[in-house]
Motif scaffolding. Sequence first.
Motif, PDB file in Angstrom:
ATOM      1  N   GLY A 142       0.819  -1.207   0.000  1.00 44.68           N
ATOM      2  CA  GLY A 142       0.000   0.000   0.000  1.00 44.68           C
ATOM      3  C   GLY A 142       0.852   1.256   0.000  1.00 44.68           C
ATOM      4  N   VAL A 143       1.950   1.242   0.784  1.00 45.08           N
ATOM      5  CA  VAL A 143       2.850   2.393   0.802  1.00 45.08           C
ATOM      6  C   VAL A 143       3.496   2.588  -0.565  1.00 45.08           C
ATOM      7  CG1 VAL A 143       4.952   3.339   1.832  1.00 45.08           C
ATOM      8  CG2 VAL A 143       3.288   2.132   3.267  1.00 45.08           C
ATOM      9  N   GLY A 144       3.941   1.497  -1.157  1.00 47.06           N
ATOM     10  CA  GLY A 144       4.544   1.604  -2.479  1.00 47.06           C
ATOM     11  C   GLY A 144       3.576   2.124  -3.514  1.00 47.06           C
ATOM     12  N   GLN A 145       2.329   1.660  -3.434  1.00 44.39           N
ATOM     13  CA  GLN A 145       1.322   2.140  -4.384  1.00 44.39           C
ATOM     14  C   GLN A 145       1.036   3.620  -4.173  1.00 44.39           C
ATOM     15  OE1 GLN A 145       0.359   0.370  -6.794  1.00 44.39           O
ATOM     16  NE2 GLN A 145      -1.327   1.541  -7.665  1.00 44.39           N
ATOM     17  N   LEU A 146       1.024   4.069  -2.912  1.00 40.08           N
ATOM     18  CA  LEU A 146       0.818   5.486  -2.623  1.00 40.08           C
ATOM     19  C   LEU A 146       1.944   6.338  -3.206  1.00 40.08           C
ATOM     20  CD1 LEU A 146      -0.633   7.793  -1.130  1.00 40.08           C
ATOM     21  CD2 LEU A 146       0.675   7.195   0.909  1.00 40.08           C
ATOM     22  N   VAL A 147       3.173   5.869  -3.055  1.00 41.47           N
ATOM     23  CA  VAL A 147       4.316   6.609  -3.600  1.00 41.47           C
ATOM     24  C   VAL A 147       4.217   6.691  -5.123  1.00 41.47           C
ATOM     25  CG1 VAL A 147       6.812   6.561  -3.910  1.00 41.47           C
ATOM     26  CG2 VAL A 147       5.826   6.078  -1.673  1.00 41.47           C
ATOM     27  N   ARG A 148       3.918   5.562  -5.755  1.00 43.00           N
ATOM     28  CA  ARG A 148       3.814   5.563  -7.227  1.00 43.00           C
ATOM     29  C   ARG A 148       2.689   6.468  -7.706  1.00 43.00           C
ATOM     30  NH1 ARG A 148       5.617   0.150  -6.375  1.00 43.00           N
ATOM     31  NH2 ARG A 148       3.517  -0.595  -5.945  1.00 43.00           N
ATOM     32  N   THR A 149       1.565   6.452  -6.994  1.00 38.79           N
ATOM     33  CA  THR A 149       0.449   7.318  -7.377  1.00 38.79           C
ATOM     34  C   THR A 149       0.816   8.787  -7.231  1.00 38.79           C
ATOM     35  OG1 THR A 149      -1.130   5.619  -6.691  1.00 38.79           O
ATOM     36  CG2 THR A 149      -1.966   7.860  -6.932  1.00 38.79           C
ATOM     37  N   THR A 150       1.523   9.117  -6.148  1.00 37.09           N
ATOM     38  CA  THR A 150       1.943  10.500  -5.931  1.00 37.09           C
ATOM     39  C   THR A 150       2.873  10.971  -7.036  1.00 37.09           C
ATOM     40  OG1 THR A 150       1.766  10.175  -3.540  1.00 37.09           O
ATOM     41  CG2 THR A 150       3.035  12.066  -4.299  1.00 37.09           C
ATOM     42  N   ILE A 151       3.802  10.117  -7.443  1.00 38.87           N
ATOM     43  CA  ILE A 151       4.724  10.479  -8.520  1.00 38.87           C
ATOM     44  C   ILE A 151       3.972  10.684  -9.827  1.00 38.87           C
ATOM     45  CG2 ILE A 151       6.646   9.628  -9.908  1.00 38.87           C
ATOM     46  CD1 ILE A 151       7.662   8.223  -7.381  1.00 38.87           C
ATOM     47  N   GLU A 152       3.002   9.798 -10.112  1.00 47.55           N
ATOM     48  CA  GLU A 152       2.205   9.948 -11.332  1.00 47.55           C
ATOM     49  C   GLU A 152       1.390  11.237 -11.311  1.00 47.55           C
ATOM     50  OE1 GLU A 152      -0.103   6.434 -11.576  1.00 47.55           O
ATOM     51  OE2 GLU A 152       1.602   5.120 -12.031  1.00 47.55           O
ATOM     52  N   LEU A 153       0.820  11.576 -10.150  1.00 48.13           N
ATOM     53  CA  LEU A 153       0.063  12.822 -10.041  1.00 48.13           C
ATOM     54  C   LEU A 153       0.963  14.033 -10.237  1.00 48.13           C
ATOM     55  CD1 LEU A 153      -2.292  12.045  -7.024  1.00 48.13           C
ATOM     56  CD2 LEU A 153      -2.933  12.263  -9.423  1.00 48.13           C
ATOM     57  N   ARG A 154       2.199  13.955  -9.724  1.00 45.63           N
ATOM     58  CA  ARG A 154       3.133  15.058  -9.893  1.00 45.63           C
ATOM     59  C   ARG A 154       3.451  15.259 -11.373  1.00 45.63           C
ATOM     60  NH1 ARG A 154       7.684  13.637  -6.390  1.00 45.63           N
ATOM     61  NH2 ARG A 154       8.790  12.879  -8.198  1.00 45.63           N
ATOM     62  N   LYS A 155       3.674  14.167 -12.097  1.00 51.98           N
ATOM     63  CA  LYS A 155       3.936  14.273 -13.529  1.00 51.98           C
ATOM     64  C   LYS A 155       2.709  14.785 -14.275  1.00 51.98           C
ATOM     65  CE  LYS A 155       7.381  10.566 -13.604  1.00 51.98           C
ATOM     66  NZ  LYS A 155       7.696   9.201 -14.096  1.00 51.98           N
ATOM     67  N   ALA A 156       1.528  14.310 -13.866  1.00 50.82           N
ATOM     68  CA  ALA A 156       0.298  14.762 -14.520  1.00 50.82           C
ATOM     69  C   ALA A 156       0.074  16.254 -14.294  1.00 50.82           C
ATOM     70  CB  ALA A 156      -0.897  13.970 -13.997  1.00 50.82           C
ATOM     71  N   ARG A 157       0.393  16.742 -13.095  1.00 49.81           N
ATOM     72  CA  ARG A 157       0.236  18.172 -12.817  1.00 49.81           C
ATOM     73  C   ARG A 157       1.151  19.000 -13.716  1.00 49.81           C
ATOM     74  NH1 ARG A 157       1.207  19.983  -6.766  1.00 49.81           N
ATOM     75  NH2 ARG A 157      -0.611  18.636  -6.505  1.00 49.81           N
ATOM     76  N   ALA A 158       2.391  18.535 -13.918  1.00 52.87           N
ATOM     77  CA  ALA A 158       3.306  19.254 -14.799  1.00 52.87           C
ATOM     78  C   ALA A 158       2.787  19.256 -16.233  1.00 52.87           C
ATOM     79  CB  ALA A 158       4.697  18.621 -14.740  1.00 52.87           C
ATOM     80  N   THR A 159       2.206  18.129 -16.664  1.00 56.35           N
ATOM     81  CA  THR A 159       1.654  18.062 -18.019  1.00 56.35           C
ATOM     82  C   THR A 159       0.475  19.001 -18.178  1.00 56.35           C
ATOM     83  OG1 THR A 159       2.357  15.743 -18.182  1.00 56.35           O
ATOM     84  CG2 THR A 159       0.684  16.507 -19.740  1.00 56.35           C
ATOM     85  N   VAL A 160      -0.402  19.034 -17.173  1.00 56.41           N
ATOM     86  CA  VAL A 160      -1.559  19.933 -17.234  1.00 56.41           C
ATOM     87  C   VAL A 160      -1.115  21.388 -17.288  1.00 56.41           C
ATOM     88  CG1 VAL A 160      -3.540  20.761 -15.916  1.00 56.41           C
ATOM     89  CG2 VAL A 160      -3.146  18.320 -16.142  1.00 56.41           C
ATOM     90  N   ALA A 161      -0.084  21.725 -16.504  1.00 55.11           N
ATOM     91  CA  ALA A 161       0.418  23.102 -16.523  1.00 55.11           C
ATOM     92  C   ALA A 161       0.958  23.470 -17.900  1.00 55.11           C
ATOM     93  CB  ALA A 161       1.502  23.270 -15.461  1.00 55.11           C
ATOM     94  N   GLN A 162       1.667  22.520 -18.533  1.00 52.52           N
ATOM     95  CA  GLN A 162       2.193  22.786 -19.870  1.00 52.52           C
ATOM     96  C   GLN A 162       1.072  22.951 -20.881  1.00 52.52           C
ATOM     97  OE1 GLN A 162       5.394  23.348 -20.703  1.00 52.52           O
ATOM     98  NE2 GLN A 162       4.642  23.833 -22.739  1.00 52.52           N
TER      99      GLN A 162
END
Length: 394
Positions: free
Chosen positions: A168-188
């Motif tokens: 569960g912790v690993g999945q949370l970390v991976r989800t957070t990283i994906e959201l961070r990348k998605a936020r950068a894409t949305v900003a672009q």
Amino acid sequence: MREDPYTGTPDHAPVGWPPRNRRELLVKTLWIGVWLVFLSSPVEDLVSGRHSTGATVAGAAGLTVFVGVYLTLVFRNIGRPFAPRVVLTLGGVLGVLAPVLAYTLGSAWLGLFVYLSVAWGATLPLRAAYWAIPASAVAMYLIGLRTDENEARGLVVLVLLIGFAMTGVGQLVRTTIELRKARATVAQLAANEERLRLARDLHDLLGHSLSLITLKSELAGRMLPGHPDKAAQQVADIEQVSRQALVDVREAVTGYRRPRLAAELAGAQVALTAAGVVAETPAEPDLDGVEEDVESALAWALREAITNVVRHSGADRCVIRLLRRQTLDGPVLELSVEDNGSGGSGTGPGNGLTGLTERLEKAGGTLEAGRSRHGFRLLARVPADSAADVGSGA
């Protein structure tokens, strides 16, 4: 969980982010390293003298490699993940060392399977972890049958529980990283859309005016020899159209150049992070009913404050708050930027703060800047229409 007394934020790096300064690195290292206390059994077994010199040296070397690989895999993979091939390789090293050491040196080493389960649960893909964790528990129990079945039976549940919890912790970390990348894409994408909108607006503003100017210029050229009075009228029309086009362009550019508070908050986060300053910013504010001039004045105040923090303060922490307050003069929108730095070496307000004070006064607001309990604070207030809370970084 202990909180920082200055900002009220948890005293560790956010999940899915690498440490941003030396303090967060220390906290994360302690958080992961404290669990190494369960390696006391293998260490005691090594120093007990129950093994030959060769076995003791080999066991110490194996334990050192195991701990090094474990810390590398778990610590580095949280925030800045390794490539899948590296994760599988390091996980495989742990998967070989744990059973070999436990089988050859005795039941005191069965605890290594707990660390193996943690590493696999936190770093392996979900489907692989669901197979690897039970396999590690079975391997530990089979080895325990040879050394100490009671201890192995007691550790089976722990290996399974902690391993699946770490998935569960690993999945949370991976989800957070994906959201961070998605936020950068949305900003672009938002920036690209804004550029396209500017191009469309300029085309709509200038297309008709320039076409009309071209047409009237041609008419004036044809009328000039025989009808100079009519040509003069066409030239006057050209002047009027061009002046109106200039006004339209200036209004459009002014609207685009006017800073927006939400954009400045996002820019402040980026600027402070790049400068090594731990930043706390409010969520995207709800500015319904706030006039554009008022919002623009606060945005300029925020930009000037962040510039001062980055260039002059020497701070390593900055808190931005945005609130609506009810005062005797009516509701106000209040922006506070507070850092723990020195506030610069100047003896008086600079040109930036002076110009900012004038800008806020035009919007009916006020500016306060000076030393605070924690360092230096800039406080900007402007009139607001309603008394609802906008949001706070606190």
